[in-house]
Design an enzyme around this catalytic site. Structure first.
Site, PDB file in Angstrom:
ATOM      1  N   GLU A  22       0.823  23.569  41.431  1.00 58.66           N
ATOM      2  CA  GLU A  22      -0.294  24.561  41.265  1.00 58.66           C
ATOM      3  C   GLU A  22      -1.205  24.753  42.317  1.00 58.66           C
ATOM      4  O   GLU A  22      -2.233  25.238  42.037  1.00 58.66           O
ATOM      5  CB  GLU A  22      -1.116  24.398  39.888  1.00 58.66           C
ATOM      6  CG  GLU A  22      -0.180  24.233  38.575  1.00 58.66           C
ATOM      7  CD  GLU A  22      -0.813  23.888  37.568  1.00 58.66           C
ATOM      8  OE1 GLU A  22      -2.341  23.999  37.252  1.00 58.66           O
ATOM      9  OE2 GLU A  22      -0.229  23.736  36.259  1.00 58.66           O
ATOM     10  N   GLU A  59       6.036  23.539  34.008  1.00 58.85           N
ATOM     11  CA  GLU A  59       5.033  23.593  32.911  1.00 58.85           C
ATOM     12  C   GLU A  59       5.023  24.888  32.229  1.00 58.85           C
ATOM     13  O   GLU A  59       4.887  25.940  33.016  1.00 58.85           O
ATOM     14  CB  GLU A  59       3.620  23.139  33.471  1.00 58.85           C
ATOM     15  CG  GLU A  59       3.325  21.845  33.807  1.00 58.85           C
ATOM     16  CD  GLU A  59       1.904  21.490  34.147  1.00 58.85           C
ATOM     17  OE1 GLU A  59       1.136  22.326  33.599  1.00 58.85           O
ATOM     18  OE2 GLU A  59       1.545  20.742  35.372  1.00 58.85           O
TER      19      GLU A  59
END
Length: 313
Positions: free
Chosen positions: A169, A261
């Site tokens: 991320e 995710e």
């Protein structure tokens, strides 16, 4: 089939990469992260579907060398203690089931920091200084990599491939490795790739790049899988096809793609029609899996009942 970025990759890791490349667009591997109680989410899925995910995600945060135990909240300490032996669980599970293992690393900052210092707000660690030889930050960065390498070698000794997703991320600034922008995170990623593959000879890793930002992709020579994490603000039936297009345009069309995710699992009925080539997905832990706050039991059962889904033991 897809050639691995690491020229010395183990046969088992290359075989797994070949498998994921082969099924993308034909099937999707089911995955579940288990952050705290190693069996809680898996038990829940089995109770609802009679099956288990083929891929399991495990957390390395408890293995961070620089955890500030003296200045940490009760919440932080609980998370650390609950994740200290996750690799023992992962190793045992992989040997028993031959399932697919992936690791997430919420890395407590190598220098300084308090509480959950993988978050930028809890550390003044400057990731950009890692790129400068001779700095304290660079020395600490390599020290921590050595510690984690010892854990990863346990899996290499057992010939177990690992989907390795460092600096995840980095499109956001919430983690210290993304605080100076994803371009810096990409350089950290390349440093790690070079050190682990060319210096330490860790060859059981399949390298997963986790950022959908244009212009920062480390390059095909350093990446095996391109991926992104997606948490929709509310439920909508989706195969994440628009996100797939965005990801591939920002990274590479030559690599396996994954939903590393998700809060909401992809809609299996839409995937069966579109064949959007996600090789696997991984739902996050706790309330994202358990209960129906995010994923209905109906959708969960539909996923695990589908011939398009690859399930495990």
């Amino acid at each position: 089939m897809q050639k691995a970025a690491n020229k010395h990759i183990s046969h088992s890791a290359q075989n797994l990469l070949d498998y994921l490349s082969e099924i993308a667009g034909k099937k999707i591997v089911t995955g579940q992260h288990t952050q705290t109680n190693p069996m809680e989410e898996i038990d829940y899925i089995y109770e609802q579907t009679g099956k288990c995910p083929a891929l399991r995600g495990f957390e390395l945060l408890g293995y961070s060398p620089n955890i500030n135990y003296n200045d940490a909240s009760a919440e932080c300490l609980t998370e650390v203690y609950e994740n200290q032996n996750t690799l023992d669980t992962a190793l045992e599970w992989a040997k028993k089931t031959n399932g697919i293992v992936t690791f997430t690393f919420h890395w407590f900052s190598p220098v300084g920091g308090r509480d959950k210092s993988f978050y930028t707000e809890h550390t003044d660690f400057d990731a950009e200084k890692v790129l400068i030889p001779g700095t304290r930050e660079r020395d600490a960065f390599y020290h921590d990599m050595d510690i984690i390498a010892k854990e990863l070698r346990r899996f290499q000794l057992e010939d177990i491939p690992v989907l390795w997703r460092p600096f995840h991320e980095s499109e956001g600034t919430w983690f210290w490795w993304g605080a100076k922008g994803p371009a810096v995170a990409a350089k950290l990623y390349r440093l790690m790739f070079d050190y682990y593959t060319n210096v330490l000879n860790i060859n059981n890793l399949i390298w997963v790049w986790n950022c959908p930002t244009k212009g920062v992709y480390p390059g095909d020579d350093f990446v095996d899988i391109v991926s992104m994490d997606i948490y929709l603000p509310e439920y909508t039936a989706t195969d994440y096809s628009e996100e797939y297009t965005k990801l591939v345009e920002a990274t590479s069309p030559n690599k396996v793609a994954a939903l590393t995710e998700v809060g909401y699992i992809p809609d299996i009925h839409l995937l069966e029609k579109s064949h959007t080539p996600w090789a696997y997905y991984m739902t996050w832990s706790e309330e994202f899996c358990i209960g129906e706050k995010f994923n209905s039991n109906e959708n969960l059962k539909a996923m695990y009942d589908s011939q398009y889904a690859v399930t495990g033991k």
